[in-house]
Design an enzyme around this catalytic site. Structure first.
Site, PDB file in Angstrom:
ATOM      1  N   TRP A 187      78.290 -12.905 -32.942  1.00  0.00           N
ATOM      2  CA  TRP A 187      78.439 -11.449 -33.008  1.00  0.00           C
ATOM      3  C   TRP A 187      79.749 -11.084 -32.315  1.00  0.00           C
ATOM      4  CZ3 TRP A 187      78.895  -7.871 -28.950  1.00  0.00           C
ATOM      5  CH2 TRP A 187      79.049  -6.541 -29.390  1.00  0.00           C
ATOM      6  N   GLU A 228      76.127 -12.141 -37.263  1.00  0.00           N
ATOM      7  CA  GLU A 228      75.347 -10.937 -36.936  1.00  0.00           C
ATOM      8  C   GLU A 228      76.169  -9.663 -37.110  1.00  0.00           C
ATOM      9  OE1 GLU A 228      73.941 -10.836 -32.910  1.00  0.00           O
ATOM     10  OE2 GLU A 228      72.819  -8.970 -33.205  1.00  0.00           O
ATOM     11  N   LYS A 230      76.630  -5.349 -37.352  1.00  0.00           N
ATOM     12  CA  LYS A 230      76.212  -4.173 -36.582  1.00  0.00           C
ATOM     13  C   LYS A 230      76.665  -2.930 -37.342  1.00  0.00           C
ATOM     14  CE  LYS A 230      75.954  -2.808 -31.721  1.00  0.00           C
ATOM     15  NZ  LYS A 230      76.221  -3.253 -30.350  1.00  0.00           N
ATOM     16  N   ASP A 261      69.724  -7.868 -36.649  1.00  0.00           N
ATOM     17  CA  ASP A 261      69.226  -7.370 -35.367  1.00  0.00           C
ATOM     18  C   ASP A 261      68.509  -6.045 -35.646  1.00  0.00           C
ATOM     19  OD1 ASP A 261      70.454  -7.414 -32.068  1.00  0.00           O
ATOM     20  OD2 ASP A 261      69.330  -5.731 -32.883  1.00  0.00           O
ATOM     21  N   HIS A 264      70.415  -2.813 -35.281  1.00  0.00           N
ATOM     22  CA  HIS A 264      71.754  -2.689 -35.867  1.00  0.00           C
ATOM     23  C   HIS A 264      71.796  -2.044 -37.245  1.00  0.00           C
ATOM     24  CE1 HIS A 264      73.747  -5.981 -33.169  1.00  0.00           C
ATOM     25  NE2 HIS A 264      73.102  -5.066 -32.481  1.00  0.00           N
ATOM     26  N   HIS A 288      67.159 -10.917 -34.800  1.00  0.00           N
ATOM     27  CA  HIS A 288      67.242 -10.546 -33.388  1.00  0.00           C
ATOM     28  C   HIS A 288      66.210  -9.459 -33.150  1.00  0.00           C
ATOM     29  CE1 HIS A 288      71.299 -12.022 -31.595  1.00  0.00           C
ATOM     30  NE2 HIS A 288      70.448 -12.985 -31.842  1.00  0.00           N
TER      31      HIS A 288
HETATM   32  C1  RNT Z   1      75.160  -6.968 -29.758  1.00  0.00           C
HETATM   33  C2  RNT Z   1      74.397  -8.018 -30.464  1.00  0.00           C
HETATM   34  C3  RNT Z   1      74.403  -9.357 -29.794  1.00  0.00           C
HETATM   35  C4  RNT Z   1      74.237  -9.254 -28.300  1.00  0.00           C
HETATM   36  C5  RNT Z   1      74.118 -10.580 -27.602  1.00  0.00           C
HETATM   37  C6  RNT Z   1      74.250 -10.438 -26.123  1.00  0.00           C
HETATM   38  O1  RNT Z   1      75.001  -5.737 -30.307  1.00  0.00           O
HETATM   39  O2  RNT Z   1      73.084  -7.603 -30.667  1.00  0.00           O
HETATM   40  O3  RNT Z   1      73.443 -10.165 -30.362  1.00  0.00           O
HETATM   41  O4  RNT Z   1      73.135  -8.475 -27.972  1.00  0.00           O
HETATM   42  O5  RNT Z   1      75.020 -11.447 -28.110  1.00  0.00           O
HETATM   43 ZN    ZN Z   2      71.708  -9.039 -31.486  1.00  0.00          ZN
END
Ligand code: RNT
Ligand code: ZN
Length: 421
Positions: A187, A228, A230, A261, A264, A288
């Protein structure tokens, strides 16, 4: 509640489920197969052990709270994780961020190597744990403008490319040594506070950086890569380079995984709905588990509707074992061990509840077009005795039942955490 009472209540519950043709033994057998990757960073508010730690908030991540007892070093963090793991039923994994290496002095992120993680490896072996890993492209002066792999400056991109390459190498080392592939999740905070003049350019830079990063092909038995996305972050409200569409496209083309996540996406968007839309094409996915609340995407997981629906999709997936589950939240305003335990247990309870739903009846009603009956079954099932089944599961795995884990966390706080200033 003593063991006998738990057993007695379980056998009564088992009967009730059996009347609906639900097999609790089978559900418990399946529940055991689910592993969570427990994130080390809840234990110390994402600080890590670098020689000169930098401020986290420069990367759009914010940890609020100053609850006492934070782990201050690697041995305290391990001790806390061991405690948390002892209160979570089942066999799980540990998820490390690269800043948690044992560096013994200033080591730049593009100099990280497997040797800095030998201690974690030994610990994992001693505790029969497997490890996952994450590059740390934030909380660093070279990420201060919120741009890393898509930074307009070539030398900054180069630095982060080197860092991520090292991290993949470390993850592959874990995977090899522990004989269980390590998931390396990437990420990056990259994005802009104001409207970009040229979105194409940032995404081109990110694409090129990824191409360099993934030049080395590791065996899937050692390493699996995930990306990942966002939606926005603090300071990246107008534009995020690594958006969901960008990574999904990249992953499909290059045989990688995406990481979704829960915090996100747009608030009314359901990550649960995305599994059956993405998995047929990528084969595997990382989740996540987190809880978005207004601007924050990292609140402690609780058993809410979102987790329930997600768990239902997971247990009904053709290959649930290809859905990798990792916790991702950080809350510094409460006992941090308790935060791990609460989130992990909430997720497992969500899975158990999903495994114990009267799917046969719900599906039958749906196929007949009888929406009312379908909905009624879902409502009725809220009253089913899940609690005794869960407590029995905990008992069978030598972990406290639901009403007892909190007092264990509190006594650990009194005896251990309160000694830390
Ligand atoms: C950040 C992401 C990522 C972090 C971690 C600490 O928005 O969710 O996964 O939370 O890498
Ligand atoms: Zn995350």
């Amino acid at each position: 509640m003593d063991d006998r009472t738990i057993e007695k209540q379980y056998f009564e519950a088992k009967q009730k489920f059996a009347e609906l043709e639900i097999d609790t033994e089978e559900a418990l057998g399946r529940l055991k197969n689910f592993q969570l990757s427990i994130h080390c960073w809840q234990g110390d508010d994402v600080r890590g052990f670098e020689y000169h730690p930098s401020e986290l908030s420069r990367s759009g991540l914010q940890v609020t709270g100053n609850y006492p007892g934070r782990a201050r070093n690697v041995s305290e963090l391990r001790q806390d994780m061991e405690k948390a793991l002892s209160l979570i039923p089942g066999k799980h994994r540990v998820n490390l961020h690269s800043i948690y290496g044992e560096f013994n002095g200033p080591v730049e992120r593009n100099e990280y190597e497997p040797s800095h993680f030998r201690g974690w490896l030994e610990w994992a072996k001693a505790n029969d744990l497997k490890l996952d890993f994450n590059a740390t492209c934030f909380a660093h002066p070279k990420a201060a403008d919120g741009l890393t792999l898509s930074n307009p400056k070539k030398e900054i991109r180069k630095f982060w490319i080197e860092h991520v390459k090292n991290c993949r190498k470390i993850a592959a080392f874990f995977g090899r040594e522990l004989k269980s592939f390590s998931i390396h999740n990437l990420w990056i905070p990259d994005g802009l506070k104001e409207w970009p003049s040229d979105r194409w350019l940032y995404r081109k830079w990110l694409y090129e950086s990824l191409e360099e990063i993934f030049e080395i092909d590791y065996s899937q038995t050692q390493l699996k890569d995930s990306l990942e996305s966002k939606l926005f972050g603090i300071g990246s409200e107008a534009f995020v380079t690594g958006s969901h569409e960008f990574y999904l496209g990249y992953a499909l083309k290059k045989g990688k995984m995406v990481c979704l996540d829960l915090g996100h996406f747009h608030p009314t968007e359901l990550v649960a709905d995305k599994l059956s839309a993405i998995l047929p094409f990528t084969g595997e996915i990382l989740l996540h588990l987190s809880r978005g609340l207004r601007w924050d995407s990292d609140h402690v997981v609780i058993l809410n509707d979102e987790i329930e629906i997600l768990c239902q999709e997971i247990v009904n997936a053709p290959a649930p074992e290809k859905i990798y589950l990792a916790l991702d939240y950080f809350d510094a305003s409460m006992n941090r061990i308790g935060a791990w335990v609460l989130g992990a247990r909430a997720t497992l309870r969500g899975l158990l509840r999903a495994l114990l739903l009267p799917w046969k009846q719900i599906k039958e009603a749906e196929l007949k077009g009888d929406s009312l009956t379908k909905l009624a079954w879902r409502q009725l099932s809220q009253e089913l005795p899940f609690g005794p089944v869960w407590d029995y599961y905990c008992l069978s795995l030598n972990v406290p039942p639901e009403n007892l884990w909190l007092s264990e966390v509190k006594s650990y706080e009194k005896n251990i955490l309160s000694q830390r200033d």
